[in-house]
Design an enzyme around this catalytic site. Sequence first.
Site, PDB file in Angstrom:
ATOM      1  N   TYR A   1     -47.221-107.115 123.678  1.00 27.00           N
ATOM      2  CA  TYR A   1     -48.483-107.483 123.635  1.00 27.00           C
ATOM      3  C   TYR A   1     -49.286-106.492 122.375  1.00 27.00           C
ATOM      4  O   TYR A   1     -49.206-105.410 122.480  1.00 27.00           O
ATOM      5  CB  TYR A   1     -49.247-107.276 124.904  1.00 27.00           C
ATOM      6  CG  TYR A   1     -50.603-107.797 125.105  1.00 27.00           C
ATOM      7  CD1 TYR A   1     -51.241-108.500 124.293  1.00 27.00           C
ATOM      8  CD2 TYR A   1     -51.293-107.296 126.257  1.00 27.00           C
ATOM      9  CE1 TYR A   1     -52.778-108.876 124.571  1.00 27.00           C
ATOM     10  CE2 TYR A   1     -52.559-107.807 126.705  1.00 27.00           C
ATOM     11  CZ  TYR A   1     -53.190-108.340 125.561  1.00 27.00           C
ATOM     12  OH  TYR A   1     -54.594-108.953 125.961  1.00 27.00           O
ATOM     13  N   CYS A   2     -50.084-107.373 121.486  1.00 28.90           N
ATOM     14  CA  CYS A   2     -51.038-106.819 120.673  1.00 28.90           C
ATOM     15  C   CYS A   2     -50.164-105.731 119.683  1.00 28.90           C
ATOM     16  O   CYS A   2     -48.859-106.342 119.149  1.00 28.90           O
ATOM     17  CB  CYS A   2     -52.203-106.078 121.335  1.00 28.90           C
ATOM     18  SG  CYS A   2     -53.400-105.350 120.275  1.00 28.90           S
ATOM     19  N   LEU A   3     -50.475-104.536 119.536  1.00 31.71           N
ATOM     20  CA  LEU A   3     -49.779-103.613 118.807  1.00 31.71           C
ATOM     21  C   LEU A   3     -48.247-103.559 119.237  1.00 31.71           C
ATOM     22  O   LEU A   3     -47.282-102.989 118.555  1.00 31.71           O
ATOM     23  CB  LEU A   3     -50.510-102.095 118.326  1.00 31.71           C
ATOM     24  CG  LEU A   3     -50.000-101.163 117.641  1.00 31.71           C
ATOM     25  CD1 LEU A   3     -49.602-101.923 116.219  1.00 31.71           C
ATOM     26  CD2 LEU A   3     -50.809-100.016 117.697  1.00 31.71           C
TER      27      LEU A   3
END
Length: 589
Positions: A311-313
Amino acid sequence: MRTDDPPPTTTGPPPMDLPLKLWLARLSNGLSPVALAQAQADWWLHLLVSPTRQAQLSASALHKAQAWAHYLWRAAQGPCENCVTPAPQDKRFSRPEWRHFPFNALAQGFLLQERWWDEATHGVRGVSRHHEEVTAFVARQWLDMLSPSNSPLTNPQVLQETLRTGGANLASGAANWARDAMAVASGGEARGLQAFEPGRALALTPGQVVMRNHLIELIQYTPATPTVWREPVLVVPSWIMKFYILDLTPDDSLVRYLVSQGHTVFMVSWRNPGSADAGLGMDDYLDLGVLQALAAVQERCPGAGVHAMGYCLGGTLLSMAAALLGARGDPGLRSLTLLAAQVDFQEPGELGLFIDESQIAFLEDIMAERGYLDGQRMAGAFQLINSKDLVWSKLVHEYLMGAHTPVTPLRAWNADATRLPARMHSEYLRRLYLHNDLAEGRYRVRGEPVDLDRIRVPLYLLATERDHVSPWTSVYKLMRLTHSNAHFVLSSGGHNVGIVSPPEGPLASPEASYRVGEWAPRAAPADPQDWLAQAKASPGSWWPHWQRWLAAHSSRRVKARTVSGLRVRGHAVPAPGTYVFDPAAEVSE
């Protein structure tokens, strides 16, 4: 990393410079004054030597002034059609009170002024694109601050409430402001957060910590079905957020949903770093945070490939790991799911406003004081990006109307800020955002090249329509860089709400929808807008679609696995673990 780049610094500026840099950081909320001045000077000086553009803007200003004067005359006589329409996401003037004179005239005049400044800050020949975007952003911040909706004298809703309560709303608003100011000054928690402690009100899915190192705890959740899919799911969240965004409450927990569907779920919980961790870099986060977690999952589920989700980074980091494993011929991954994760940072959205050499050097100087970037500074950047909703709407609701904004689980999670080690954050900003080394094939991990084309496992890529952090068109680019069969899913909502989207129950959104594209390796349209133009929206949450995809890429069901947790001083460590609370949690086993 480019050989002509200076190495990321963790020592910061010379001692004489540090007090000045820290004082400037407090004044500017962590933004580099030099970077802002450079952008303003670039725009202003080029405009100064562009008489044709000056004439065009003067004509536009005159035209808008005439349009407003005509509207003013018509509005004074009764309801009339607006001369300018606000953007769909702008709700400041949507209430019925703004339709009456003179407030409708104030709103229309302000919106016309916004339009003019948008024209003025764009299209000036010679201004760099980055400086143009920064200048337009600064202009929007000033205009948002000066909006008539933010003044008790020009906001009809506030005036009506003041008359109705005899000014009690303003007194309550002053008390609200004093309470918040004291919390900020003392470094204390905002009102109401104490009721949302992980393990008591949030992050309630049962499980145990099964592995721990200096940087992560690995949580394995207790199965909820007699049999499970053979392939486990490993979740790697971003380290700029606490993991329990994916396990908020039982009604909106993605973890609980996966477990209920027969998946064995492992979760990475990042340790909140302190000053002693200043030297941790991106390579450390990859080794300790992803590769060691993956090895631990494989040890507990031998012979089964892993469905890895980032998720995300965390997804950016996971894509690096998948590329390295692909190059090594490691069969450990069964599939790869990335949620709102970028690998190509050429068009990073509005966060790119804060990324240039001056800004990164300024952040490095700030981080030199403690060895990390405080999470509150990161939160401040997100607030600036969406200041209408996160700053000025609060001013009106709490300080002018005197109301109390209820603390929700998502708000409580959002306030649970994390810190970023100085070296890692510097490398992340320089190598990914500033130079785009990963997408352009220059990224190396301890000398080993990271080639995204080596990702060959099935890919499930999800983006959200209103994402200010990871714009969906930027997330989409990964499909053109890998050699995988890919599903691309575009969900309604933003960076968090578009992800936390339960399919049923009291928190299921009736407005939720998603669009799906499916392509062979590198067959996705080069322009994402071409796909969007013909993609049909399906109502509901994307969670069931992803679960069906996971099941289709799994082999068979097996007996549910017993969770054998890590023991510390003879006792098991239940979920949500210890790292989610204490940055100095004991590392020894």
